[in-house]
Write an enzyme that holds these catalytic residues in place. Sequence first.
Site, PDB file in Angstrom:
ATOM      1  N   HIS A  61       0.815  -1.238   0.064  1.00  0.00           N
ATOM      2  CA  HIS A  61      -0.105   0.173   0.102  1.00  0.00           C
ATOM      3  C   HIS A  61       0.778   1.348   0.162  1.00  0.00           C
ATOM      4  O   HIS A  61       1.865   1.129   0.644  1.00  0.00           O
ATOM      5  CB  HIS A  61      -0.862   0.071   1.241  1.00  0.00           C
ATOM      6  CG  HIS A  61      -1.914  -1.213   1.513  1.00  0.00           C
ATOM      7  ND1 HIS A  61      -2.344  -1.433   2.606  1.00  0.00           N
ATOM      8  CD2 HIS A  61      -2.294  -1.908   0.483  1.00  0.00           C
ATOM      9  CE1 HIS A  61      -3.128  -2.738   2.417  1.00  0.00           C
ATOM     10  NE2 HIS A  61      -3.213  -2.915   1.126  1.00  0.00           N
ATOM     11  N   LYS A  70       5.646   5.821   7.796  1.00  0.00           N
ATOM     12  CA  LYS A  70       5.257   4.837   9.114  1.00  0.00           C
ATOM     13  C   LYS A  70       6.362   4.338   9.925  1.00  0.00           C
ATOM     14  O   LYS A  70       7.326   4.109   9.251  1.00  0.00           O
ATOM     15  CB  LYS A  70       4.431   3.704   8.345  1.00  0.00           C
ATOM     16  CG  LYS A  70       3.196   4.099   7.359  1.00  0.00           C
ATOM     17  CD  LYS A  70       2.432   2.982   6.853  1.00  0.00           C
ATOM     18  CE  LYS A  70       1.416   3.278   5.861  1.00  0.00           C
ATOM     19  NZ  LYS A  70       0.824   2.255   5.192  1.00  0.00           N
ATOM     20  N   TYR A 130       1.046   1.698  14.439  1.00  0.00           N
ATOM     21  CA  TYR A 130       2.002   2.492  13.530  1.00  0.00           C
ATOM     22  C   TYR A 130       1.504   3.878  13.583  1.00  0.00           C
ATOM     23  O   TYR A 130       0.545   4.179  13.617  1.00  0.00           O
ATOM     24  CB  TYR A 130       2.205   1.588  12.096  1.00  0.00           C
ATOM     25  CG  TYR A 130       1.069   1.629  11.600  1.00  0.00           C
ATOM     26  CD1 TYR A 130       0.710   2.147  10.533  1.00  0.00           C
ATOM     27  CD2 TYR A 130       0.356   0.422  11.574  1.00  0.00           C
ATOM     28  CE1 TYR A 130      -0.474   2.025   9.670  1.00  0.00           C
ATOM     29  CE2 TYR A 130      -0.889   0.293  10.806  1.00  0.00           C
ATOM     30  CZ  TYR A 130      -1.371   0.891   9.864  1.00  0.00           C
ATOM     31  OH  TYR A 130      -2.306   0.803   9.195  1.00  0.00           O
ATOM     32  N   ASP A 166      -6.330  -5.957  -2.227  1.00  0.00           N
ATOM     33  CA  ASP A 166      -5.184  -6.498  -2.489  1.00  0.00           C
ATOM     34  C   ASP A 166      -4.901  -7.515  -3.496  1.00  0.00           C
ATOM     35  O   ASP A 166      -4.007  -7.633  -4.337  1.00  0.00           O
ATOM     36  CB  ASP A 166      -4.420  -6.973  -1.126  1.00  0.00           C
ATOM     37  CG  ASP A 166      -4.313  -5.843   0.037  1.00  0.00           C
ATOM     38  OD1 ASP A 166      -4.000  -4.517  -0.534  1.00  0.00           O
ATOM     39  OD2 ASP A 166      -4.085  -6.190   1.219  1.00  0.00           O
TER      40      ASP A 166
END
Length: 184
Positions: A61, A70, A130, A166
């Site tokens: 992603h 991140k 995260y 996905d």
Amino acid sequence: MKFSTTPLPGVILIELNSFPDPRGFFLETYHQKKYSDGGIAGPFVQDNFSRSSKGILRGLHAQLTHPQGKLIRVVSGEIWDVAVDIRPKSPTYKKWYGIHLSAQQPRQVYIPVGYAHGFCVLSDIAEMEYKCTDVYDPSNELHLLWNDPDLGIQWPIQNPQLSDKDRAGVSLRVIEPKLVKLMR
């Protein structure tokens, strides 16, 4: 706390200091000045929590107009975490870096803007937290093919469980014109 470079520019591995005692342990997971000194300036504007079962693969992603850096840490279980350089003019374009992250080994990985991110779960359950440098914006999200042959990522699982998004991911070659136009 130790900050280490990786083969991909800007992707940083952070070894956290754990302070165990008979009651358990203490772990500092973020300190703005220490992280800034370690090459991770932030600012972070969104915190996320993810829980997944064994065999799940999430990714790859990225976001086009609201790219996110991140800072990733596993709270329970174990994952294989991957960063892919999607900056067309970068000398490491299409290169990837993978690392095992687990609750048993206190460390984090920082994946800066310009990289796609994905992970697969190796334990029965994995939970991760995260921090992100921009907010999630589904309107400009990229779903790259997890097994894009041009990338050659060596995932430690063969037949992962994927979301519909996905499963419908596209190769980096397909989205490359968008990336070139955006990163001028």
